[in-house]
Write an enzyme that holds these catalytic residues in place. Structure first.
Site, mmCIF file in Angstrom:
data_model
loop_
_atom_site.group_PDB
_atom_site.id
_atom_site.type_symbol
_atom_site.label_atom_id
_atom_site.label_comp_id
_atom_site.label_asym_id
_atom_site.label_seq_id
_atom_site.Cartn_x
_atom_site.Cartn_y
_atom_site.Cartn_z
ATOM 1 N N HIS A 315 0.865 -1.191 0.000
ATOM 2 C CA HIS A 315 0.000 0.000 0.000
ATOM 3 C C HIS A 315 0.892 1.228 0.000
ATOM 4 C CE1 HIS A 315 -3.212 2.761 1.168
ATOM 5 N NE2 HIS A 315 -4.038 1.803 0.792
ATOM 6 N N ASP A 373 -7.829 -5.524 -0.003
ATOM 7 C CA ASP A 373 -8.295 -6.386 -1.096
ATOM 8 C C ASP A 373 -7.917 -7.846 -0.935
ATOM 9 O OD1 ASP A 373 -7.545 -3.536 -2.844
ATOM 10 O OD2 ASP A 373 -9.543 -4.418 -2.875
HETATM 11 C C1 SDX Z 1 -6.268 0.003 -2.808
HETATM 12 O O1 SDX Z 1 -4.582 4.516 -1.900
HETATM 13 C C2 SDX Z 1 -5.507 3.860 -1.308
HETATM 14 O O2 SDX Z 1 -5.941 4.226 -0.222
HETATM 15 C C3 SDX Z 1 -6.061 2.689 -2.065
HETATM 16 C C4 SDX Z 1 -7.043 1.833 -1.319
HETATM 17 C C5 SDX Z 1 -8.322 2.572 -1.041
HETATM 18 O O3 SDX Z 1 -9.054 2.165 -0.127
HETATM 19 O O4 SDX Z 1 -8.665 3.485 -1.838
HETATM 20 O O5 SDX Z 1 -6.477 1.412 -0.083
HETATM 21 C C6 SDX Z 1 -7.436 0.608 -2.122
HETATM 22 O O6 SDX Z 1 -5.974 0.364 -3.904
HETATM 23 C C7 SDX Z 1 -5.437 -1.009 -2.072
HETATM 24 C C8 SDX Z 1 -4.204 -1.478 -2.903
HETATM 25 C C9 SDX Z 1 -4.691 -2.571 -3.863
HETATM 26 N N1 SDX Z 1 -3.633 -2.912 -4.833
HETATM 27 C C10 SDX Z 1 -2.998 -4.085 -4.792
HETATM 28 O O7 SDX Z 1 -3.141 -4.935 -3.900
HETATM 29 C C11 SDX Z 1 -2.062 -4.343 -5.969
HETATM 30 C C12 SDX Z 1 -0.703 -4.838 -5.440
HETATM 31 N N2 SDX Z 1 -0.059 -3.754 -4.716
HETATM 32 C C13 SDX Z 1 0.875 -2.938 -5.456
HETATM 33 O O8 SDX Z 1 0.599 -2.746 -6.800
HETATM 34 C C14 SDX Z 1 1.374 -1.755 -4.653
HETATM 35 O O9 SDX Z 1 1.606 -2.181 -3.377
HETATM 36 C C15 SDX Z 1 0.548 -0.483 -4.591
HETATM 37 C C16 SDX Z 1 0.143 -0.021 -5.935
HETATM 38 C C17 SDX Z 1 -0.656 -0.706 -3.756
HETATM 39 C C18 SDX Z 1 1.417 0.581 -3.948
HETATM 40 O O10 SDX Z 1 2.434 0.837 -4.876
HETATM 41 P P1 SDX Z 1 3.688 1.696 -4.450
HETATM 42 O O11 SDX Z 1 3.291 2.825 -3.587
HETATM 43 O O12 SDX Z 1 4.516 1.964 -5.655
HETATM 44 O O13 SDX Z 1 4.441 0.615 -3.551
HETATM 45 P P2 SDX Z 1 5.697 0.916 -2.716
HETATM 46 O O14 SDX Z 1 6.338 2.188 -3.148
HETATM 47 O O15 SDX Z 1 5.304 0.775 -1.282
HETATM 48 O O16 SDX Z 1 6.654 -0.295 -3.131
HETATM 49 C C19 SDX Z 1 7.834 -0.458 -2.393
HETATM 50 C C20 SDX Z 1 8.514 -1.693 -2.970
HETATM 51 C C21 SDX Z 1 8.786 -1.619 -4.460
HETATM 52 O O17 SDX Z 1 9.880 -2.486 -4.676
HETATM 53 P P3 SDX Z 1 11.361 -1.805 -4.888
HETATM 54 O O18 SDX Z 1 11.241 -0.984 -6.133
HETATM 55 O O19 SDX Z 1 11.601 -1.005 -3.630
HETATM 56 O O20 SDX Z 1 12.294 -3.009 -5.028
HETATM 57 O O21 SDX Z 1 7.645 -2.827 -2.797
HETATM 58 C C22 SDX Z 1 7.361 -3.385 -4.075
HETATM 59 C C23 SDX Z 1 7.599 -2.286 -5.085
HETATM 60 O O22 SDX Z 1 7.885 -2.854 -6.344
HETATM 61 N N3 SDX Z 1 5.951 -3.788 -4.041
HETATM 62 C C24 SDX Z 1 5.528 -5.007 -4.284
HETATM 63 C C25 SDX Z 1 4.141 -4.959 -4.091
HETATM 64 N N4 SDX Z 1 3.787 -3.730 -3.749
HETATM 65 C C26 SDX Z 1 4.916 -2.993 -3.717
HETATM 66 N N5 SDX Z 1 6.187 -6.129 -4.654
HETATM 67 C C27 SDX Z 1 5.406 -7.221 -4.824
HETATM 68 N N6 SDX Z 1 4.063 -7.260 -4.637
HETATM 69 C C28 SDX Z 1 3.409 -6.152 -4.281
HETATM 70 N N7 SDX Z 1 2.092 -6.187 -4.109
#
Ligand code: SDX
Length: 439
Positions: A315, A373
């Site tokens: 998140h 989710d």
């Molecule tokens: C919702 O914003 C909100 O409030 C949204 C929400 C709401 O109620 O409106 O809460 C609803 O959208 C929940 C999120 C649902 N999405 C998912 O579950 C999809 C999977 N999650 C990711 O796509 C991701 O975690 C995000 C999009 C949610 C957040 O993306 P960010 O902000 O770019 O993630 P981050 O900066 O915290 O990532 C840090 C690291 C990165 O790796 P590095 O580049 O540091 O090596 O963690 C990795 C990311 O690539 N990473 C993941 C990951 N999420 C982040 N790696 C694997 N699996 C994941 N799910």
């Protein structure tokens, strides 16, 4: 530090442009809780530079009193009330009132609001025809995006968004009609007749009725499923300035029709990185197939070249457990138990996935925890709701958050059209070359 009218020093941030003798002092603003903000509105005028924050990870786009999130502590408050207490003791209509008006309603206010929503659940009969333009196998998010946008055609000419009463009616209409439109999108996809809303049912019961009932036989609400649906709606109702809410605010800042703004919010929510994640979680668990395949999948997630994400994890704000995920997990166990589902392979897989991920350095270092989710899809599937409808349900719940945030923005005296700037790295100015002179 500059001194304020009261004599107390008001914090500021001084920005100095290296290599020049130019600097500026920017005020630091404090909210009631949460991080302070640096007011950068005069930065460009003073120093001729913009801030740069792709994805707005460090940018407060507005002032709001609606929802507060502490991502490190895993706290979520709707108008100051913890989500855990609201999920346990309140219901979706009361939470909708709270999000819209800022206070818990009196019994009379609650009854009037409940009645107001109930008597706006029907849609204009001609709206039915919009469904016929879609293929039966159209994704229901595409359908509700189109049909909600079409509501703007029914409520546009006489809609003055500067009139508080008309803003309130538009909000009632959106909160009340979105379950009807959502349920009809599902009925259309399976070729069953549309079920009209019933005024004798609660919001969650009515939604389940319109999703599941058929004209051929009576339908009675299952109190367990209705309670679970109501709780899921409460958990998804609002969430600060997430991508879809920011979309609604940006569209609304131009003065656009609120029905069109909510359609834009639905479009943004559809993405798998946002509201589409609940559908993607089920797809991911299905593709993994069985718990013994989890370690291989996790190794793929760690391999950046695979571009594989662990859907339902991570998140932008929560760097601890998403409090909604905890409640969703508990609800999952309750619903499965009450439905007599002893062993749900998807739940076993999800719990094993969570156990492995939470003990793996890759996820621990990146503070990746289950989000709202991760478990919601398993409950919805157990309740008989098709995977394609999961994000639609999210949109049904989030509509009250979108209209509450839209209303707050319109009523904010400092509100102006949203218009971000950019860091331009394209071609510098050059002269046109006629076709004959090109290679
Ligand atoms: C919702 O914003 C909100 O409030 C949204 C929400 C709401 O109620 O409106 O809460 C609803 O959208 C929940 C999120 C649902 N999405 C998912 O579950 C999809 C999977 N999650 C990711 O796509 C991701 O975690 C995000 C999009 C949610 C957040 O993306 P960010 O902000 O770019 O993630 P981050 O900066 O915290 O990532 C840090 C690291 C990165 O790796 P590095 O580049 O540091 O090596 O963690 C990795 C990311 O690539 N990473 C993941 C990951 N999420 C982040 N790696 C694997 N699996 C994941 N799910």
């Amino acid at each position: 530090m500059s001194s304020s009218a009261t004599g107390a020093a008001k914090p500021t941030v001084t920005v100095t442009l290296d290599g020049s003798n130019r600097n500026t002092s920017l005020p630091v603003l404090s909210g009631s809780i949460g991080p302070d903000v640096v007011d950068i509105r005069k930065l460009y005028g003073d120093l001729g530079v913009f801030t740069f924050d792709p994805g707005y990870g460090a940018t407060a786009s507005c002032e709001s009193k609606i929802t507060y999130i502490d991502g490190d502590a895993g706290v979520l408050l709707y108008r100051g009330y913890p989500i855990e207490q609201l999920a346990e003791q309140s219901d979706f209509i009361e939470v909708s009132y709270l999000l819209m008006y800022g206070e818990l309603p009196s019994p009379a206010q609650l009854e009037a609001f409940r009645k107001g929503v109930t008597y706006h659940t029907m849609v204009h009969e001609q709206l039915r025809r919009f469904f016929d333009g879609f293929r039966r196998d159209a994704h229901p998010m595409a359908v509700i995006c189109g049909v909600v946008g079409a509501l703007a055609a029914f409520y546009h000419d006489n809609l003055d968004i500067n009139d508080p009463h008309q803003r309130e009616i538009a909000a009632y209409r959106l909160i009340a009609k979105i379950p009807t439109i959502a349920a009809w999108a599902y009925k259309y996809s399976i070729g069953q007749p549309f079920m009209y809303p019933r005024n004798d049912l609660s919001y969650a019961e009515n939604f389940l009725y319109m999703l599941n009932a058929v004209p051929a036989e009576p339908w009675t609400p299952n109190p367990i499923l209705s309670r679970a649906m109501d709780r899921i709606l409460v958990l998804h109702a609002d969430h600060e300035q997430n991508a879809s809410t920011s979309t609604v605010r940006l569209a609304g800042s131009t003065g656009a029709n609120p029905f069109a703004c909510v359609a834009a919010g639905i479009a943004a929510l559809w993405g798998p990185a946002h509201g589409g994640a609940n559908e993607a979680v089920l797809k991911m668990l299905g593709e993994i197939g069985s718990p013994e395949n989890i370690p291989h999948f996790i190794s793929e997630v760690k391999d950046k070249n695979s571009h594989t994400k662990l859907m339902g994890f991570g998140h932008r704000v929560y760097k601890n457990f998403d409090p909604r995920a905890k409640i969703m997990k508990e609800t999952c166990h309750e619903v499965l138990a009450e439905l007599g589902i002893k062993d749900e392979p998807l739940l076993d897989m999800a719990m094993e996935m969570e156990r492995i991920a939470l003990s793996d350095d890759y996820f621990i270092q990146r503070k990746l925890y289950p989000n709202v989710d991760f478990y919601s899809g398993i409950i919805l599937k157990a309740m008989g709701i098709p995977t394609s409808m999961f994000t639609v349900l999210f949109a049904v719940a989030r509509t009250v958050g979108w209209v509450s945030q839209w209303k707050e923005m319109i009523e904010d005296p400092s509100q102006r059209i949203g218009r971000p700037r950019q860091l331009y790295t394209g071609a510098t100015q050059r002269d046109y070359v006629s076709l004959g002179r090109r290679a």
